[in-house]
Structure formats: C-alpha cells, structure tokens
Design an enzyme around this catalytic site. Sequence first.
Site, short mmCIF file in Angstrom:
data_model
loop_
_atom_site.label_atom_id
_atom_site.label_comp_id
_atom_site.label_asym_id
_atom_site.label_seq_id
_atom_site.Cartn_x
_atom_site.Cartn_y
_atom_site.Cartn_z
N ASP A 105 1.05 -1.10 0.03
CA ASP A 105 -0.07 -0.13 0.10
C ASP A 105 0.89 1.19 0.13
OD1 ASP A 105 -1.50 2.42 0.81
OD2 ASP A 105 -3.07 1.06 1.44
N HIS A 106 1.02 2.00 -1.20
CA HIS A 106 2.09 2.55 -1.28
C HIS A 106 2.11 3.97 -0.17
CE1 HIS A 106 -0.31 4.90 -4.22
NE2 HIS A 106 0.45 6.28 -3.85
N HIS A 156 -5.53 3.02 1.20
CA HIS A 156 -4.85 4.19 1.60
C HIS A 156 -5.59 4.71 2.85
CE1 HIS A 156 -2.77 3.38 -2.10
NE2 HIS A 156 -3.53 4.06 -2.72
O1 LIG Z 1 -3.17 3.89 -5.29
C1 LIG Z 1 -3.54 5.03 -6.14
O2 LIG Z 1 -3.27 6.09 -5.62
C2 LIG Z 1 -2.93 7.12 -6.69
C3 LIG Z 1 -2.76 8.38 -5.77
O3 LIG Z 1 -1.49 8.13 -5.27
P1 LIG Z 1 -0.58 9.39 -4.83
O4 LIG Z 1 0.60 8.72 -4.15
O5 LIG Z 1 -0.15 10.08 -6.16
O6 LIG Z 1 -1.36 10.39 -4.10
C4 LIG Z 1 -4.32 7.42 -7.44
O7 LIG Z 1 -4.17 8.27 -8.45
C5 LIG Z 1 -4.76 6.13 -8.01
O8 LIG Z 1 -5.97 6.19 -8.56
C6 LIG Z 1 -4.71 4.81 -7.07
O9 LIG Z 1 -4.86 3.65 -7.64
#
Ligand SMILES: O=C1O[C@H](COP(=O)(O)O)[C@@H](O)[C@H](O)[C@H]1O
Length: 516
Positions: free
Chosen positions: A190-191, A253
């Site tokens: 989960d980044h 997230h």
């Molecule tokens: O996991 C996801 O995250 C992105 C947003 O990530 P961020 O690090 O740029 O805030 C999101 O745009 C995408 O739809 C989603 O799959």
Amino acid sequence: MVEKQMQDEVQTPGAVFFIFGATGDLARRKLFPAIYSLYREGKLAEDFAVIGVARRPRSPEEFREDIYESIKEFCRYPAGEPDEWNAFVEHFEYKSLDINNVDGFKELREQTESLEAKFNTPGNRLFYLALAPELFGSVSYSLRDGGMLESRGWNRLVIEKPFGYDLQSAEHLNEQIREVFREEEIYRIDHYLGKEMVQNIEVIRFGNAFFEPLWNNKHIANVQITLGETVGVEERGGYYDHSGALRDMGQNHMLQMLTMIAMEPPSRLFPEDIRDEKVKVLRSLRAFTSDEEVSTNVVRGQYTEGEYRGKQLPGYRQEDKVDPESNTETYFAARVFVDNFRWAGVPFYIRTGKRLPVKTTEIVVEFKSMPSNVYLGKKYKLEPNLLVIRVNPMEGIYIKINAKKPGSDSEIQPLAMDFCQSCMIGINSPEAYERLLHDAAEGDSTYFTRWDEVATAWSFVDRIAAAWAENHGELHTYPAGTWGPEATGKLLEQDGFHWWPVNGQDEDSVVWQVNN
Ligand SMILES: O=C1O[C@H](COP(=O)(O)O)[C@@H](O)[C@H](O)[C@H]1O
Ligand SMILES: NC(=O)C1=CN([C@@H]2O[C@H](COP(=O)(O)OP(=O)(O)OC[C@H]3O[C@@H](n4cnc5c(N)ncnc54)[C@H](OP(=O)(O)O)[C@@H]3O)[C@@H](O)[C@H]2O)C=CC1
C-alpha cells in the site's frame, strides 16, 4: 524478526529483483526510478540484478533504453554520466514470456542462474508483481512449477493493490498465493504506508509528550482525513470504472492512514506488534448495519464537466474507456467511528476524490475547545487547536494555537506553527516505492499490509458497496475542479463541525502550492 529502525544507511542484501509487468506504467513511472534512486544512494548491494518480465519482445538494448527513458522522466536523480549509467544498466536483463507459460519460466530459471553467477548473488529472489491482480495466482503457480523457487536464498513476493475487488475475491486470491508462498514471504504494497509522513505519524504520536497524553476522546473532537487529487482517471478508465473511489482509495490508503492515527502504542517496533495494533483498529470500526446508516454516513459523487484554472475539463462519463452511463463514484466521504475505549464517540471523517481543486493528502486532528468562561463577554472567540499532518505531495506538520495579538490587550489570534519538511528536502523524498522496495529486500514487513488487515478492511468496505449496489446511496455530482458534492459538508454539520481548509484551498490556509 527485524525490529523497525531508521534504515537509511542499510544496504539491501544481494538479490535478483524480478519486475513482472516491466513494460507497464507502474514499472516505468515508479519501480525503475526507485531502483535507480536506491542505487545512487548506495542502498543497493553491488551484487544485485534486475530481470524485467512481460509478454512484449524487447532486445537488451531496447529494454535498457526503456529504463533510461523512465529515469529521465520520472526519477529524482538524473541518469548519470555514460560510465556510471552503463555500470547501472549492466545489472538489467529482460525476459519475454506469458505468465501462463511454464516452459518460459524454466528458461527464466536458467537466465536467473547465469545472472546470479555473473553477479555472485547469494540466491535471494524478490518477485514484484506489477500486474493485474487476476494474474497473481497464475504467476505464483508458474514460479513454483518452473523451478524458480528452488533458490539458495530467500524468495519474496511483492504484490500491488488492488488486492481483489471485495472480500470474497480477495480470499480467493489469497488462497491461490498461499498455496505457493507463506504469509511471511508475501509483501502487500500500500504505497501510502511508504510515504514519509505516514511513517512519521508513529514518531509524532509516540515520541512527543504533548500529543500522546491528549490522544483520546477526552481531548480530541474529531479527525479529518482528506486525499484530494486534481487528476481525473487518465488512461486508467477501464480499471477505474470497475473499481471506483471506495475500492481504489478507501479500502486501502484511507483506512491505513486511519489505523496509523488510531492504533494503540505497540509494545515494541517489531512488524507484527505494529500490524497487530493496526488490525485491532480495523476490527473496531463500527460496521454499518443497514442501508440507511450507509446513506446517512457516506456520500458518493461523480464529477461532471467543469472548469479548472481556465481549462475546460470533461465529465467522468466522457472519459476514455468509461461507460457513458456509469454510476461509478469518483468521490466518496464517510463518517466513521472506532468503537474502542480510546476513541468512543470521536468521529473520523474521511474523503477522497478525483478532479478536486488541490492535490493534497492531509490529516487534521481537531482538539476539543477549552472552556471559554475566562473569555466570556469578550468580542473574540477561541479557535480549536489543530494538528495537521501534511502527507502528500508537500510534507510537513502544522499546529494551530491561540495567542495574544501583539500590542493588543483584548485580542486573541490563531497562530500557525509550521514545519515544512518539503521546503527543506523537496517533495516526496524519498519516494514511497524506494522505501518499500528497500524494506521488502531487507525483510521488513512493517509497512506492508498483512492478510488480516486486508480482509478486515474489505469487510468494512463491502457493506458500503452492497448498500450502493442496492441503490441506497444517491450518486451526487460535482463539477470537475470543485470540492465534491455539497452533501459532504452535512456529514460534519450534524456533529457541529466543518471541514478545515486544506493546504492551498483558501487564502487563510498556508499555501505550499503544488500542481499535478
Ligand atoms: O493507489 C492509487 O493512488 C494514486 C494516488 O497516489 P499518490 O501517491 O499520487 O497520492 C491514485 O491516483 C490512484 O487512482 C490509485 O490507484
Ligand atoms: N500504474 C500505477 O500508478 C499503479 C498501478 N497499480 C497496480 O499495479 C498493477 C500494474 O499496473 P500498470 O503498470 O498500471 O498496468 P499496465 O497495464 O500498464 O501494465 C501491465 C503489465 O503487465 C504485463 N502483462 C499483462 N499480461 C501479461 C501476461 N499474461 N504475461 C506477462 N505479462 C503480462 C504487460 O506487459 P505486456 O503487455 O508486454 O505483456 C505490462 O507490462 C495493477 O494491478 C495496477 O492496479 C497500483 C498502484 C498504482
């Protein structure tokens, strides 16, 4: 088990990194740049190698050119001088195969063994699946049947979200993977957990005497988590129309950030101690027990045409690969409760959406107001204290307090104490994927989601999705470039609160403007 520590100086053990989906968007935008940054910072052992895997044919030169282009466009370090660059890309090879083709995996095994011999790696293998989740099971079987797991060192599987579409599909996926890998070999990304400020929540909370003693329902009025994006669905309309904001951002997230805010202090910083505390929060989420409860507490919306900074933007239904009659939500907000001793009665408001006016992720902790008797009859009013954790893309901590206006003996003004981390070290530094790749190679699973976390989060989200499927959740609309459906404000108004402006939203909020 590795105790979590600041591992900035630690070099990963020698290993071969397999990037399945090496010709895809994630590899290009995030994974190759992350590997290069780790290399440039001396965090990769000399004895590392990378094998990119996908169906498309690629000569070694073409593949290295792909990597060069990816670094040039997306990495925070520029590609080095020719000698240095060649020394880096020498570690990269490519294998064209279909993941269902076991013979291809047998060839991959031979290629791997010769690369391991060339770089003298200890036989460790890290398989990163930057692939659609439906392929995770097949890759696992092919890795096993093609002999790829018969290595001298460890094997680890790193998988991307979304982990399933709902609890049932996630369970199915998990069963397939678990036929081949043990839970401790699986690293579910989960980044957001790789973001500096999300990891910093732990230190802010558990390292500061003026937060932890107040971190409960006696002193905190509410918590607000906003994850706003200015982008639409871009090239991912096909995936997104099936998923929607709740599954794309909510299940993972948003709930993960909520667990970091709400968890009890772990007894030690071991991965399982931290993950045990996080899963307890997820288990304490008050489940919606009826469709009516869902409609009172959850708002969903979809963007329509709008104007943003003088530019005309299409509505969601006009986006590429999106059903022109789609009812998929591009926005959702919810009022949720963590029913445990610490948080009883404290609402957590969460919201996320595409095509909002500002790209920002922020967590606002609003403290209960002080008794105002001392100031009765005065013309001013005390503002609640706020702790704001700015997660993304600008990172920092902002604290709002009340103070006397200088030179006046009758006026109080709110004051901001502002720590802008990004102003010192730049935006998103290091990138989440750098941290997570490094952690996975180190064997540190702290910031990866364990199966019980994933499953519990799905149970919570499935109840909302089920109510919507029954058409009990009205689909509100909002023009692209605005702050989402008006109904979102009512979630807080019923409790006497309002959304606090996020960074860049209005003139009073501190503006660290970032465009995306
Ligand atoms: O996991 C996801 O995250 C992105 C947003 O990530 P961020 O690090 O740029 O805030 C999101 O745009 C995408 O739809 C989603 O799959
Ligand atoms: N892109 C992003 O920012 C994010 C992506 N994710 C997730 O990461 C995963 C990958 O996403 P993304 O890179 O965007 O997807 P892409 O569609 O851009 O890439 C998919 C990759 O899979 C390969 N592939 C597909 N089928 C096969 C097969 N049968 N055998 C071998 N290789 C195959 C494709 O290569 P080829 O066609 O050459 O076979 C391509 O390299 C998805 O699960 C996505 O949801 C998660 C967070 C963010």
